[in-house]
Design a protein around this motif. Structure first.
Motif, PDB file in Angstrom:
ATOM      1  N   ILE A 104      42.968  52.254  44.631  1.00  0.00           N
ATOM      2  CA  ILE A 104      42.858  50.835  44.938  1.00  0.00           C
ATOM      3  C   ILE A 104      43.573  50.052  43.850  1.00  0.00           C
ATOM      4  CG2 ILE A 104      41.259  48.916  45.250  1.00  0.00           C
ATOM      5  CD1 ILE A 104      39.192  50.981  46.186  1.00  0.00           C
ATOM      6  N   TYR A 105      44.475  49.180  44.255  1.00  0.00           N
ATOM      7  CA  TYR A 105      45.264  48.388  43.320  1.00  0.00           C
ATOM      8  C   TYR A 105      44.778  46.948  43.338  1.00  0.00           C
ATOM      9  CZ  TYR A 105      48.503  52.314  43.208  1.00  0.00           C
ATOM     10  OH  TYR A 105      49.053  53.560  43.056  1.00  0.00           O
ATOM     11  N   PHE A 106      44.700  46.352  42.141  1.00  0.00           N
ATOM     12  CA  PHE A 106      44.205  44.988  42.009  1.00  0.00           C
ATOM     13  C   PHE A 106      45.328  44.028  41.633  1.00  0.00           C
ATOM     14  CE2 PHE A 106      39.586  45.138  42.245  1.00  0.00           C
ATOM     15  CZ  PHE A 106      39.357  46.501  42.199  1.00  0.00           C
ATOM     16  N   GLY A 107      45.169  42.797  42.097  1.00  0.00           N
ATOM     17  CA  GLY A 107      46.044  41.731  41.654  1.00  0.00           C
ATOM     18  C   GLY A 107      45.570  41.154  40.335  1.00  0.00           C
ATOM     19  N   GLU A 108      46.323  40.154  39.832  1.00  0.00           N
ATOM     20  CA  GLU A 108      45.986  39.527  38.553  1.00  0.00           C
ATOM     21  C   GLU A 108      44.803  38.575  38.679  1.00  0.00           C
ATOM     22  OE1 GLU A 108      48.356  41.613  36.402  1.00  0.00           O
ATOM     23  OE2 GLU A 108      47.934  39.735  35.379  1.00  0.00           O
ATOM     24  N   GLY A 109      44.495  38.188  39.896  1.00  0.00           N
ATOM     25  CA  GLY A 109      43.328  37.337  40.113  1.00  0.00           C
ATOM     26  C   GLY A 109      43.638  35.859  40.173  1.00  0.00           C
ATOM     27  N   SER A 110      42.698  35.127  40.743  1.00  0.00           N
ATOM     28  CA  SER A 110      42.741  33.660  40.793  1.00  0.00           C
ATOM     29  C   SER A 110      41.521  33.140  40.059  1.00  0.00           C
ATOM     30  CB  SER A 110      42.705  33.158  42.238  1.00  0.00           C
ATOM     31  OG  SER A 110      43.859  33.514  42.947  1.00  0.00           O
ATOM     32  N   TRP A 111      41.781  32.353  39.007  1.00  0.00           N
ATOM     33  CA  TRP A 111      40.682  31.784  38.240  1.00  0.00           C
ATOM     34  C   TRP A 111      40.243  30.481  38.907  1.00  0.00           C
ATOM     35  CZ3 TRP A 111      38.132  33.963  34.275  1.00  0.00           C
ATOM     36  CH2 TRP A 111      38.744  35.028  33.607  1.00  0.00           C
ATOM     37  N   LEU A 112      38.988  30.432  39.362  1.00  0.00           N
ATOM     38  CA  LEU A 112      38.442  29.231  39.989  1.00  0.00           C
ATOM     39  C   LEU A 112      37.407  28.622  39.054  1.00  0.00           C
ATOM     40  CD1 LEU A 112      37.888  27.279  42.347  1.00  0.00           C
ATOM     41  CD2 LEU A 112      36.231  28.955  43.203  1.00  0.00           C
ATOM     42  N   THR A 113      37.597  27.358  38.751  1.00  0.00           N
ATOM     43  CA  THR A 113      36.611  26.612  37.977  1.00  0.00           C
ATOM     44  C   THR A 113      36.071  25.503  38.857  1.00  0.00           C
ATOM     45  OG1 THR A 113      37.768  27.041  35.903  1.00  0.00           O
ATOM     46  CG2 THR A 113      36.163  25.231  35.910  1.00  0.00           C
ATOM     47  N   VAL A 114      34.752  25.448  39.002  1.00  0.00           N
ATOM     48  CA  VAL A 114      34.103  24.401  39.788  1.00  0.00           C
ATOM     49  C   VAL A 114      33.412  23.452  38.819  1.00  0.00           C
ATOM     50  CG1 VAL A 114      32.459  23.874  41.614  1.00  0.00           C
ATOM     51  CG2 VAL A 114      33.758  26.024  41.673  1.00  0.00           C
TER      52      VAL A 114
END
Lengths: 115, 116
Positions: A104-114
């Motif tokens: 399984i390969y992962f992306g760098e991600g999306s940082w969400l700040t609420v």
């Protein structure tokens, strides 16, 4: 060969708003999973898409929904954002029931700040 | 259901010293086992995986792990660490049944801090 790509990389939203995160899987992969990683914790499985259908779901409320498109890319939607939704959202791609093993390969991600 | 316990939240070590990061898992079915590394502000990178066969698995960057079925453990080791190994390390399992083929269950992570 491009790996898993996610967008946007960072975003800030206000409580109650809605957000859409996007993911393109690695070339040749047909399955996309989404994970939420809160600060200082391990990733938690949200759901998985294969053949444009949600196949598995973790312990997340219905505010979290998704979609997979015919080209295997995927979106994660979160409605009525809460402060606790602030996290790194990771997209993972794989080959469904791969004979060669489960990489399984992962992306760098999306940082969400609420806020 | 599966679960993963990483026994150390933080492991400080001096450069060129050996290190072991401990991982225990719980599962009623056969599992695949993985170690991922996460560098600051980045996604996850696969270090190594155990699917079947030899219980000693070698991965990238000089890391290796040993699967111990009787102790349900999958500890990660490196004989000599570098400053660049400073990162968060995650142990994960994936079951082979109930459609869980591609779903990973992660531990809480171990922060490896390598000091000069």
């Amino acid at each position: 060969d491009a790996g898993v790509t996610q967008s946007p990389t960072h975003l800030i939203k206000t409580r109650g708003q809605q957000v859409t995160l996007r993911c393109s899987p690695k070339s040749g992969h047909d399955t996309v999973s989404w994970y939420q990683q809160a600060l200082g914790q391990g990733p938690q499985f949200i759901f998985q898409y294969y053949e444009e259908e949600e196949r598995q779901r973790g312990n997340f409320p219905d505010r979290f929904s998704g979609h997979q498109f015919p080209n295997y890319s995927s979106e994660l939607n979160v409605n009525a954002l809460l402060l606790g939704d602030s996290a790194l959202y990771l997209c993972a791609s794989s080959i469904h029931r791969a004979r060669s093993g489960n990489t399984i390969y992962f992306g760098e991600g999306s940082w969400l700040t609420v806020v | 259901a599966q679960s993963v316990t990483q026994l150390d939240s933080q492991v400080p070590v001096f450069e060129e010293a050996p290190v072991e990061l401990r991982c225990n898992y719980s599962s009623s079915v056969s599992v695949y086992l993985f170690w991922y590394v996460q560098y600051p502000n980045q996604g996850l990178q696969l270090l190594l995986k155990y699917l079947s066969g030899s219980t000693l698995v070698k991965g990238i960057n000089g890391f290796e792990a040993e699967f111990n079925k009787s102790q349900t453990s999958f500890h990660l080791r490196k004989p000599s660490v570098h400053i660049s190994d400073t990162a968060e390390y995650f142990c994960a399992v994936s079951d082979l049944l109930s459609g869980g083929y591609n779903k990973l269950i992660f531990g809480a992570g171990t922060r490896l801090a390598v000091h000069p």
